[in-house]
Scaffold this motif. Structure first.
Motif, PDB file in Angstrom:
ATOM      1  N   SER A   1      18.558 -38.662   3.976  1.00 54.78           N
ATOM      2  CA  SER A   1      19.503 -38.170   4.983  1.00 54.78           C
ATOM      3  C   SER A   1      19.075 -38.561   6.387  1.00 54.78           C
ATOM      4  O   SER A   1      19.910 -38.905   7.236  1.00 54.78           O
ATOM      5  CB  SER A   1      19.603 -36.644   4.876  1.00 54.78           C
ATOM      6  OG  SER A   1      20.432 -36.127   5.878  1.00 54.78           O
ATOM      7  N   THR A   2      17.768 -38.532   6.631  1.00 60.61           N
ATOM      8  CA  THR A   2      17.250 -38.909   7.951  1.00 60.61           C
ATOM      9  C   THR A   2      17.593 -40.354   8.283  1.00 60.61           C
ATOM     10  O   THR A   2      17.785 -40.711   9.448  1.00 60.61           O
ATOM     11  CB  THR A   2      15.720 -38.699   7.995  1.00 60.61           C
ATOM     12  OG1 THR A   2      15.436 -37.337   7.648  1.00 60.61           O
ATOM     13  CG2 THR A   2      15.161 -38.976   9.373  1.00 60.61           C
ATOM     14  N   LYS A   3      17.696 -41.191   7.249  1.00 60.14           N
ATOM     15  CA  LYS A   3      18.071 -42.600   7.433  1.00 60.14           C
ATOM     16  C   LYS A   3      19.588 -42.799   7.384  1.00 60.14           C
ATOM     17  O   LYS A   3      20.070 -43.930   7.357  1.00 60.14           O
ATOM     18  CB  LYS A   3      17.426 -43.457   6.338  1.00 60.14           C
ATOM     19  CG  LYS A   3      15.910 -43.439   6.334  1.00 60.14           C
ATOM     20  CD  LYS A   3      15.324 -44.188   7.517  1.00 60.14           C
ATOM     21  CE  LYS A   3      15.483 -45.674   7.373  1.00 60.14           C
ATOM     22  NZ  LYS A   3      14.838 -46.406   8.493  1.00 60.14           N
ATOM     23  N   CYS A   4      20.330 -41.672   7.354  1.00 59.28           N
ATOM     24  CA  CYS A   4      21.799 -41.720   7.265  1.00 59.28           C
ATOM     25  C   CYS A   4      22.259 -42.524   6.051  1.00 59.28           C
ATOM     26  O   CYS A   4      23.205 -43.316   6.124  1.00 59.28           O
ATOM     27  CB  CYS A   4      22.402 -42.282   8.542  1.00 59.28           C
ATOM     28  SG  CYS A   4      22.154 -41.212   9.966  1.00 59.28           S
ATOM     29  N   SER A   5      21.575 -42.329   4.947  1.00 60.84           N
ATOM     30  CA  SER A   5      21.893 -43.067   3.726  1.00 60.84           C
ATOM     31  C   SER A   5      22.817 -42.253   2.826  1.00 60.84           C
ATOM     32  O   SER A   5      22.650 -41.041   2.672  1.00 60.84           O
ATOM     33  CB  SER A   5      20.596 -43.388   2.970  1.00 60.84           C
ATOM     34  OG  SER A   5      20.869 -43.882   1.691  1.00 60.84           O
ATOM     35  N   SER A   6      23.784 -42.949   2.212  1.00 62.95           N
ATOM     36  CA  SER A   6      24.702 -42.289   1.279  1.00 62.95           C
ATOM     37  C   SER A   6      23.993 -41.863  -0.002  1.00 62.95           C
ATOM     38  O   SER A   6      24.557 -41.116  -0.806  1.00 62.95           O
ATOM     39  CB  SER A   6      25.866 -43.221   0.942  1.00 62.95           C
ATOM     40  OG  SER A   6      25.372 -44.431   0.367  1.00 62.95           O
ATOM     41  N   THR A   7      22.760 -42.319  -0.187  1.00 56.46           N
ATOM     42  CA  THR A   7      21.983 -41.921  -1.372  1.00 56.46           C
ATOM     43  C   THR A   7      21.784 -40.416  -1.420  1.00 56.46           C
ATOM     44  O   THR A   7      21.664 -39.832  -2.500  1.00 56.46           O
ATOM     45  CB  THR A   7      20.602 -42.630  -1.367  1.00 56.46           C
ATOM     46  OG1 THR A   7      20.813 -44.033  -1.257  1.00 56.46           O
ATOM     47  CG2 THR A   7      19.807 -42.335  -2.623  1.00 56.46           C
ATOM     48  N   SER A   8      21.750 -39.771  -0.254  1.00 58.85           N
ATOM     49  CA  SER A   8      21.557 -38.312  -0.233  1.00 58.85           C
ATOM     50  C   SER A   8      22.705 -37.600  -0.946  1.00 58.85           C
ATOM     51  O   SER A   8      22.493 -36.607  -1.651  1.00 58.85           O
ATOM     52  CB  SER A   8      21.426 -37.811   1.201  1.00 58.85           C
ATOM     53  OG  SER A   8      22.571 -38.137   1.962  1.00 58.85           O
ATOM     54  N   ILE A   9      23.941 -38.119  -0.802  1.00 59.11           N
ATOM     55  CA  ILE A   9      25.097 -37.544  -1.503  1.00 59.11           C
ATOM     56  C   ILE A   9      24.933 -37.740  -3.013  1.00 59.11           C
ATOM     57  O   ILE A   9      25.161 -36.822  -3.807  1.00 59.11           O
ATOM     58  CB  ILE A   9      26.407 -38.214  -1.035  1.00 59.11           C
ATOM     59  CG1 ILE A   9      26.696 -37.872   0.434  1.00 59.11           C
ATOM     60  CG2 ILE A   9      27.575 -37.812  -1.915  1.00 59.11           C
ATOM     61  CD1 ILE A   9      27.283 -36.525   0.663  1.00 59.11           C
ATOM     62  N   TYR A  10      24.528 -38.943  -3.394  1.00 59.89           N
ATOM     63  CA  TYR A  10      24.317 -39.239  -4.814  1.00 59.89           C
ATOM     64  C   TYR A  10      23.260 -38.309  -5.408  1.00 59.89           C
ATOM     65  O   TYR A  10      23.418 -37.793  -6.523  1.00 59.89           O
ATOM     66  CB  TYR A  10      23.890 -40.699  -4.989  1.00 59.89           C
ATOM     67  CG  TYR A  10      23.299 -41.000  -6.347  1.00 59.89           C
ATOM     68  CD1 TYR A  10      24.114 -41.138  -7.466  1.00 59.89           C
ATOM     69  CD2 TYR A  10      21.914 -41.108  -6.510  1.00 59.89           C
ATOM     70  CE1 TYR A  10      23.562 -41.389  -8.724  1.00 59.89           C
ATOM     71  CE2 TYR A  10      21.357 -41.359  -7.756  1.00 59.89           C
ATOM     72  CZ  TYR A  10      22.192 -41.498  -8.864  1.00 59.89           C
ATOM     73  OH  TYR A  10      21.645 -41.735 -10.098  1.00 59.89           O
ATOM     74  N   LEU A  11      22.182 -38.065  -4.673  1.00 56.86           N
ATOM     75  CA  LEU A  11      21.108 -37.188  -5.163  1.00 56.86           C
ATOM     76  C   LEU A  11      21.592 -35.755  -5.330  1.00 56.86           C
ATOM     77  O   LEU A  11      21.214 -35.069  -6.286  1.00 56.86           O
ATOM     78  CB  LEU A  11      19.918 -37.231  -4.196  1.00 56.86           C
ATOM     79  CG  LEU A  11      19.095 -38.531  -4.213  1.00 56.86           C
ATOM     80  CD1 LEU A  11      18.109 -38.546  -3.047  1.00 56.86           C
ATOM     81  CD2 LEU A  11      18.337 -38.664  -5.538  1.00 56.86           C
TER      82      LEU A  11
ATOM     83  N   LEU B   1      23.121 -31.504  -9.170  1.00 58.96           N
ATOM     84  CA  LEU B   1      24.080 -30.586  -9.794  1.00 58.96           C
ATOM     85  C   LEU B   1      24.303 -30.946 -11.263  1.00 58.96           C
ATOM     86  O   LEU B   1      24.383 -30.064 -12.128  1.00 58.96           O
ATOM     87  CB  LEU B   1      25.410 -30.635  -9.037  1.00 58.96           C
ATOM     88  CG  LEU B   1      25.422 -29.993  -7.642  1.00 58.96           C
ATOM     89  CD1 LEU B   1      26.642 -30.448  -6.855  1.00 58.96           C
ATOM     90  CD2 LEU B   1      25.388 -28.479  -7.754  1.00 58.96           C
ATOM     91  N   ARG B   2      24.386 -32.230 -11.549  1.00 59.54           N
ATOM     92  CA  ARG B   2      24.628 -32.677 -12.921  1.00 59.54           C
ATOM     93  C   ARG B   2      23.503 -32.244 -13.868  1.00 59.54           C
ATOM     94  O   ARG B   2      23.750 -31.898 -15.029  1.00 59.54           O
ATOM     95  CB  ARG B   2      24.776 -34.202 -12.949  1.00 59.54           C
ATOM     96  CG  ARG B   2      25.209 -34.777 -14.298  1.00 59.54           C
ATOM     97  CD  ARG B   2      25.267 -36.293 -14.254  1.00 59.54           C
ATOM     98  NE  ARG B   2      23.949 -36.896 -14.130  1.00 59.54           N
ATOM     99  CZ  ARG B   2      23.112 -37.061 -15.163  1.00 59.54           C
ATOM    100  NH1 ARG B   2      23.437 -36.661 -16.391  1.00 59.54           N
ATOM    101  NH2 ARG B   2      21.930 -37.629 -14.971  1.00 59.54           N
ATOM    102  N   LEU B   3      22.283 -32.245 -13.337  1.00 57.82           N
ATOM    103  CA  LEU B   3      21.126 -31.876 -14.174  1.00 57.82           C
ATOM    104  C   LEU B   3      20.855 -30.374 -14.206  1.00 57.82           C
ATOM    105  O   LEU B   3      19.866 -29.936 -14.789  1.00 57.82           O
ATOM    106  CB  LEU B   3      19.875 -32.624 -13.664  1.00 57.82           C
ATOM    107  CG  LEU B   3      19.907 -34.151 -13.822  1.00 57.82           C
ATOM    108  CD1 LEU B   3      18.723 -34.789 -13.112  1.00 57.82           C
ATOM    109  CD2 LEU B   3      19.916 -34.540 -15.305  1.00 57.82           C
ATOM    110  N   GLY B   4      21.731 -29.618 -13.553  1.00 60.71           N
ATOM    111  CA  GLY B   4      21.628 -28.162 -13.659  1.00 60.71           C
ATOM    112  C   GLY B   4      20.821 -27.475 -12.579  1.00 60.71           C
ATOM    113  O   GLY B   4      20.568 -26.265 -12.670  1.00 60.71           O
ATOM    114  N   TYR B   5      20.412 -28.192 -11.549  1.00 59.34           N
ATOM    115  CA  TYR B   5      19.673 -27.565 -10.442  1.00 59.34           C
ATOM    116  C   TYR B   5      20.672 -26.980  -9.454  1.00 59.34           C
ATOM    117  O   TYR B   5      21.728 -27.562  -9.207  1.00 59.34           O
ATOM    118  CB  TYR B   5      18.790 -28.587  -9.722  1.00 59.34           C
ATOM    119  CG  TYR B   5      17.666 -29.124 -10.566  1.00 59.34           C
ATOM    120  CD1 TYR B   5      16.436 -28.464 -10.626  1.00 59.34           C
ATOM    121  CD2 TYR B   5      17.819 -30.289 -11.315  1.00 59.34           C
ATOM    122  CE1 TYR B   5      15.394 -28.964 -11.399  1.00 59.34           C
ATOM    123  CE2 TYR B   5      16.789 -30.794 -12.090  1.00 59.34           C
ATOM    124  CZ  TYR B   5      15.585 -30.119 -12.136  1.00 59.34           C
ATOM    125  OH  TYR B   5      14.557 -30.610 -12.900  1.00 59.34           O
TER     126      TYR B   5
END
Length: 478
Positions: free
Chosen positions: A119-129, A134-138
């Motif tokens: 997120s600090t790098k303004c990366s869309s990967t943070s949304i994917y994570l 959520l998918r893995l139940g956390y």
């Protein structure tokens, strides 16, 4: 000194030092511990890795990382999470992701550390994570959402907003503040303002300040006051926004009444407070009031005043006619920037010190500052007030070639005014004819006023293409 014999005692000391202002000492203690033959535990590595994060020296962290592998702690959730956090904050996201993947049983702290790094790098990967989490139940917490919100674009924000509502985090001050900030940052002001009307509870202070700032910048003075008046405990930012709103709307008396009230309730002013007050004094051209504010700044702690505040001080004293005070502030400054030089040049020019302004401009260039559009307007204005036709024209001609600045209406107005006022109406007319856009009323009025002053309005020829417009302003002058 009694030798430390057990790992628990070592861990207690290392953890305390790692959280202190000397995190490097924790590394020294860790090495002493290893030399003494005591094997480090999970808690030892977490504290030492955190100290490396505080130091921000990747080489130290990599050394400790190697030690964790040698001691088979790399898959431990607490040690692994500390490593993820360390690498993320050292801007080594690949290494952070690798450490994250090595963790055998992840927890929300592990996920948050990696999400925040991306997120600090303004990366869309943070949304994917977040989606993967959520998918893995956390279950994400407020730190998960606030981290993702920081790097989200407009469409993603609205989707996140819905998820935040479903998961019951909308009333969380931390999350709502980030959400409002991101809406404003993405230009979705209407979405940000929905918080005011949609919330049944009083908004948190941070969110209220953000919304009030939006109201203030858009000129909605009454809405600014209305929102911040609902706060039970407004902070210094709240007070500064109201002060700025008063100044913006020319309620100068109210601004100082508000400042007095701040003092009564023991709210300590900061640099933003003083900038607003000095701006009010400059608008009023009230030297006594401005000097009093300056005196209070010195009494409060002038060392806290940064370059921006000093620039405003230079401007205030100049507009109040105290050039000597402006120069004195300038000379005492150690961290001058282009705005500092521009402020002084403007002050000297407006107060009749055209040669001094030009000298400061040349000194600024010699020191490596490249003038921008505002600096060039300041020095051209100084030439205009001082009648420095030759110098002004040389600067104007160098704008494109030397400074890479394309002249705009303000620069053309300065040059036309300079030429017309000092007997060069033909040259002024040529400048007008060469403009790449139509001259505005201010340019024509300056030209007309200069011509009338020189007694040339009736006998000087005017370019055919500008004749009608010129005659219209002649008739207005007559």
């Amino acid at each position: 000194m009694v030798p430390i014999q057990d790992v628990v005692s070592w861990n207690t000391i290392i953890a305390a030092v790692a959280k202190s202002e000397r995190p490097g000492k924790a590394l020294e203690l860790f090495l002493d511990m290893c030399i003494s033959g005591i094997l480090p535990s999970q808690a030892t590595f977490v504290s030492v890795i955190n100290s490396c994060t505080s130091l921000g020296i990747s080489m130290y962290g990599e050394f400790i990382h190697a030690k964790t592998i040698r001691n088979s702690f790399e898959s431990d959730v607490y040690v692994g999470s500390a490593l993820v956090d360390f690498y993320a904050k050292c801007d080594k996201l690949e290494a952070a992701h690798f450490c994250f993947d090595e963790i055998y049983e992840k927890n929300v702290v592990s996920w948050n550390a990696l999400i925040l790094g991306y997120s600090t790098k303004c990366s869309s990967t943070s949304i994917y994570l977040l989606q993967e989490m959520l998918r893995l139940g956390y279950r994400p917490n407020e730190f998960s959402f606030s981290a993702v919100i920081r790097s989200s674009l407009a469409l993603e924000l609205r989707q996140l907003h819905g998820l935040i509502i479903r998961m019951g985090y909308l009333n969380n001050e931390y999350v709502s503040s980030y959400l409002v900030t991101s809406y404003a940052k993405n230009g979705l002001l209407s979405d940000a303002l929905i918080f005011v009307t949609a919330s049944n509870n009083p908004l948190p202070v941070v969110s209220s300040n953000i919304i009030a700032g939006i109201y203030n910048r858009s000129g909605q003075y009454n809405e600014t006051l209305k929102l911040l008046s609902l706060l039970e405990e407004p902070d210094i930012v709240s007070w500064n926004i109201v002060l700025a709103a008063c100044a913006r709307n020319n309620y100068q008396k109210e601004a100082f009444e508000l400042f007095k009230h701040m003092h009564m309730v023991h709210i300590c002013p900061d640099n933003y407070t003083f900038v607003t007050l000095l701006s009010v004094c400059a608008k009023l051209c009230n030297l006594a009031l401005g000097s009093s504010v300056h005196g209070l700044m010195i009494k409060t702690d002038f060392n806290r005043c940064d370059t921006f505040v000093c620039n405003v001080l230079i401007d205030m004293y100049g507009k109040c006619g105290s050039v000597e005070s402006s120069v004195k502030i300038f000379n005492k400054m150690t961290n001058r920037n282009l705005i500092t030089w521009t402020a002084l040049i403007s002050v000297l020019g407006l107060n009749g010190y055209a040669h001094e302004a030009l000298g400061r401009f040349r000194e600024m260039e010699l020191l490596g500052f490249k003038p921008d559009r505002i600096a060039l307007i300041a020095v051209l204005t100084a030439c205009k007030h001082g009648g420095l036709v030759k110098e002004g024209m040389e600067l104007f001609e160098r704008m494109r070639r030397s400074y890479g600045v394309e002249p705009e209406m303000d620069q053309y107005h300065c040059v036309v005014d300079l030429l017309a006022n000092y007997g060069h109406s033909r040259e002024a007319e040529k400048i007008i004819a060469s403009m790449p856009f139509p001259p505005d009323a201010i340019v024509w009025r300056s030209f007309l006023a200069g011509c009338m002053r020189q007694g040339t309005t009736k006998d000087q020829p005017v370019g055919h293409e500008n004749l009608d417009q010129h005659n219209r302003y002649i008739s207005l002058g007559d």
